[in-house]
Design an enzyme around this catalytic site. Structure first.
Site, PDB file in Angstrom:
ATOM      1  N   ARG A  33      35.247  31.891 -30.819  1.00 54.54           N
ATOM      2  CA  ARG A  33      35.120  32.806 -29.669  1.00 54.54           C
ATOM      3  C   ARG A  33      34.764  34.223 -30.141  1.00 54.54           C
ATOM      4  O   ARG A  33      33.925  34.890 -29.556  1.00 54.54           O
ATOM      5  CB  ARG A  33      36.424  32.879 -28.882  1.00 54.54           C
ATOM      6  CG  ARG A  33      36.923  31.559 -28.348  1.00 54.54           C
ATOM      7  CD  ARG A  33      36.371  31.214 -26.974  1.00 54.54           C
ATOM      8  NE  ARG A  33      37.026  30.015 -26.472  1.00 54.54           N
ATOM      9  CZ  ARG A  33      36.622  28.776 -26.705  1.00 54.54           C
ATOM     10  NH1 ARG A  33      35.524  28.553 -27.406  1.00 54.54           N
ATOM     11  NH2 ARG A  33      37.286  27.735 -26.232  1.00 54.54           N
ATOM     12  N   GLU A 177      49.275  17.884 -21.116  1.00 54.31           N
ATOM     13  CA  GLU A 177      47.835  18.090 -20.924  1.00 54.31           C
ATOM     14  C   GLU A 177      46.989  16.937 -21.462  1.00 54.31           C
ATOM     15  O   GLU A 177      46.638  16.902 -22.637  1.00 54.31           O
ATOM     16  CB  GLU A 177      47.389  19.395 -21.610  1.00 54.31           C
ATOM     17  CG  GLU A 177      45.897  19.666 -21.451  1.00 54.31           C
ATOM     18  CD  GLU A 177      45.418  20.971 -22.084  1.00 54.31           C
ATOM     19  OE1 GLU A 177      46.232  21.687 -22.702  1.00 54.31           O
ATOM     20  OE2 GLU A 177      44.224  21.269 -21.964  1.00 54.31           O
ATOM     21  N   LYS A 219      48.800  19.453 -16.804  1.00 59.29           N
ATOM     22  CA  LYS A 219      47.588  20.260 -16.987  1.00 59.29           C
ATOM     23  C   LYS A 219      46.407  19.324 -17.229  1.00 59.29           C
ATOM     24  O   LYS A 219      46.121  18.948 -18.364  1.00 59.29           O
ATOM     25  CB  LYS A 219      47.776  21.225 -18.163  1.00 59.29           C
ATOM     26  CG  LYS A 219      46.515  22.019 -18.509  1.00 59.29           C
ATOM     27  CD  LYS A 219      46.818  23.222 -19.368  1.00 59.29           C
ATOM     28  CE  LYS A 219      45.538  23.910 -19.806  1.00 59.29           C
ATOM     29  NZ  LYS A 219      45.770  25.210 -20.417  1.00 59.29           N
ATOM     30  N   SER A 261      40.090  24.718 -17.540  1.00 56.03           N
ATOM     31  CA  SER A 261      38.720  24.938 -17.054  1.00 56.03           C
ATOM     32  C   SER A 261      37.718  24.079 -17.823  1.00 56.03           C
ATOM     33  O   SER A 261      36.686  23.691 -17.265  1.00 56.03           O
ATOM     34  CB  SER A 261      38.345  26.415 -17.083  1.00 56.03           C
ATOM     35  OG  SER A 261      38.451  26.987 -18.363  1.00 56.03           O
ATOM     36  N   GLY A 262      37.978  23.794 -19.072  1.00 54.60           N
ATOM     37  CA  GLY A 262      37.253  22.747 -19.788  1.00 54.60           C
ATOM     38  C   GLY A 262      35.780  22.950 -20.064  1.00 54.60           C
ATOM     39  O   GLY A 262      35.099  21.998 -20.423  1.00 54.60           O
ATOM     40  N   GLY A 263      35.263  24.161 -19.852  1.00 56.57           N
ATOM     41  CA  GLY A 263      33.844  24.395 -20.097  1.00 56.57           C
ATOM     42  C   GLY A 263      33.057  24.661 -18.819  1.00 56.57           C
ATOM     43  O   GLY A 263      31.842  24.885 -18.849  1.00 56.57           O
ATOM     44  N   SER A 290      45.481  27.037 -15.277  1.00 57.04           N
ATOM     45  CA  SER A 290      45.964  27.405 -16.609  1.00 57.04           C
ATOM     46  C   SER A 290      44.703  27.509 -17.459  1.00 57.04           C
ATOM     47  O   SER A 290      44.481  26.716 -18.371  1.00 57.04           O
ATOM     48  CB  SER A 290      46.915  26.328 -17.150  1.00 57.04           C
ATOM     49  OG  SER A 290      47.259  26.622 -18.486  1.00 57.04           O
ATOM     50  N   ARG A 293      39.066  29.691 -21.197  1.00 53.43           N
ATOM     51  CA  ARG A 293      37.742  30.314 -21.109  1.00 53.43           C
ATOM     52  C   ARG A 293      37.444  30.934 -19.744  1.00 53.43           C
ATOM     53  O   ARG A 293      36.875  32.015 -19.656  1.00 53.43           O
ATOM     54  CB  ARG A 293      36.664  29.265 -21.456  1.00 53.43           C
ATOM     55  CG  ARG A 293      36.551  29.001 -22.918  1.00 53.43           C
ATOM     56  CD  ARG A 293      35.830  27.706 -23.199  1.00 53.43           C
ATOM     57  NE  ARG A 293      36.681  26.540 -22.941  1.00 53.43           N
ATOM     58  CZ  ARG A 293      36.301  25.282 -23.124  1.00 53.43           C
ATOM     59  NH1 ARG A 293      35.072  25.029 -23.543  1.00 53.43           N
ATOM     60  NH2 ARG A 293      37.116  24.288 -22.895  1.00 53.43           N
TER      61      ARG A 293
HETATM   62  P1  13P Z   1      40.066  26.021 -21.071  1.00 57.60           P
HETATM   63  O1  13P Z   1      40.440  26.494 -19.706  1.00 57.60           O
HETATM   64  O2  13P Z   1      39.141  26.936 -21.807  1.00 57.60           O
HETATM   65  O3  13P Z   1      39.610  24.591 -21.055  1.00 57.60           O
HETATM   66  O4  13P Z   1      41.382  26.072 -21.940  1.00 57.60           O
HETATM   67  C1  13P Z   1      42.547  25.623 -21.400  1.00 57.60           C
HETATM   68  C2  13P Z   1      43.382  25.047 -22.471  1.00 57.60           C
HETATM   69  O5  13P Z   1      44.471  25.505 -22.693  1.00 57.60           O
HETATM   70  C3  13P Z   1      42.880  23.894 -23.217  1.00 57.60           C
HETATM   71  O6  13P Z   1      43.914  23.324 -23.972  1.00 57.60           O
END
Ligand code: 13P
Length: 341
Positions: A33, A177, A219, A261-263, A290, A293
């Site tokens: 990042r 998660e 999550k 958010s996952g991308g 949660s 990015r």
């Molecule tokens: P993102 O929202 O960037 O996917 O990250 C959340 C997260 O904690 C992934 O483990």
């Protein structure tokens, strides 16, 4: 195990209009990042960046908790105040990522298993002492030709459940998660199917390990079209498919679902959450965020590693937090993106 206490923390994390900031990037991820904005990943730069996020004025109106990485939990502000204390003072609950990353699952090409159970009981006791009140463990499920296998989903669910049980024993709320990645050309229906299967394994394992669902948060990924799928589902379709899937497999005893958010772009992640909360139906759990990015990308770009940009970066972070706070009520509108921070 004090279930009432755990349930109280879990409910606070999904309080009205609030969600969680994931600032727990591992050393490798934060390096990626920071190099994206031309900044070297030194301990001081990581501290400066995380510090600017945590000291953003007023952000506690929208942020209930922050997930930290081991290094960050032990760091302090420029004035020497430990980060967990800075957050707690403002009513933001400090959390900690405790997994040791997803590694190749031997014998199952293309699939992963998350490591970190050895010594976890002792690490959790120390994290609690350092001020953490909740934790995170991420399992990774990949969609591809012939995968995920049932075995990989089961192995990951088992690890998640062992982690969750240990957290509750230590007085920490586990964030469970299981992330079905959005990489690939699959359509939304395939994502729905895999997400439901992965979650069924997770809740079966949580039941076997006597995890109190009232004292945890889930999550997950949203149900989305694969990133390379030519037919991208609309915001409304994503919201409908996600809520429908979760209604079928997530018990109502779980107080909240806090999406990753996952991308997705920051704007889409907000719009999707908003559409779920704007539906003309009551959900059995709080639907919140949660994001890593999707809360940070604009702030990171505005900062660019320069002191003189700290206030611009904080404005960008505050704005994303505020818009996601609105999405918790279903009152976000895309035109709000154009309004000043
Ligand atoms: P993102 O929202 O960037 O996917 O990250 C959340 C997260 O904690 C992934 O483990």
């Amino acid at each position: 195990m004090d279930i009432e206490k755990l349930a109280g923390i879990a409910r606070k994390l999904v309080a009205d209009g609030k969600g969680i900031l994931a600032a727990d990037e591992s050393s490798g991820t934060i390096k990626k990042r920071l190099s994206g904005i031309g900044v070297e990943s030194t301990e001081e730069n990581r501290r400066a960046y995380r510090g600017l996020l945590f000291s953003t004025e007023g952000v506690e109106r929208y942020i209930s908790g922050v997930i930290l990485f081991d290094e960050t939990l032990r760091q302090s502000s420029q004035d020497g105040i430990p980060f967990p204390a800075i957050l707690a003072e403002r009513g933001i609950i400090p959390g900690i990522k405790v997994d040791k990353g997803a590694k190749a699952l031997a014998g199952f090409s293309g699939e992963k298993i998350t490591e970190g159970l050895d010594g976890l009981r002792e690490r959790l006791a120390e994290y609690h002492q350092l001020g953490a009140r909740f934790a995170k463990w991420r399992a990774v499920i990949t969609i591809g030709e012939g995968i995920p296998s049932d075995f990989a989903m089961k192995a990951n669910a088992h690890a998640l459940a062992r982690y969750a049980a240990l957290c509750q024993e230590a007085g920490l709320v586990p964030i469970v998660e299981p992330e079905v990645l959005m990489d690939g050309g699959h359509d939304i229906d395939r994502c729905r199917h895999v997400t439901a299967a992965a979650l069924k394994h997770v809740f079966s394992a949580l039941f076997d390990h006597c995890v109190a669902l009232e004292g945890m948060l889930l999550k997950p990924n949203m149900v989305l079209s694969g990133m390379d799928c030519p037919q991208q589902a609309s915001v409304e379709e994503v919201a409908q498919a996600t809520v429908r899937t979760f209604r079928q497999v997530v018990p109502a005893a779980v107080p909240g679902i806090v999406f990753l958010s996952g991308g997705q772009s920051s704007e889409l992640a907000t719009a999707h959450l908003n559409a779920m909360n704007a539906m003309d139906q009551e959900h059995p759990w709080q639907l919140s965020f949660s994001y890593g990015r999707a809360l940070q990308e604009h702030a990171l770009a505005a900062w660019g590693g320069k002191k003189e940009n700290v206030s611009a970066a904080q404005k960008a972070f505050f704005k994303r937090a505020r818009l996601n706070g609105a999405a918790r009520y279903g009152s976000y509108r895309p035109k709000m993106e154009k309004e000043a921070a």
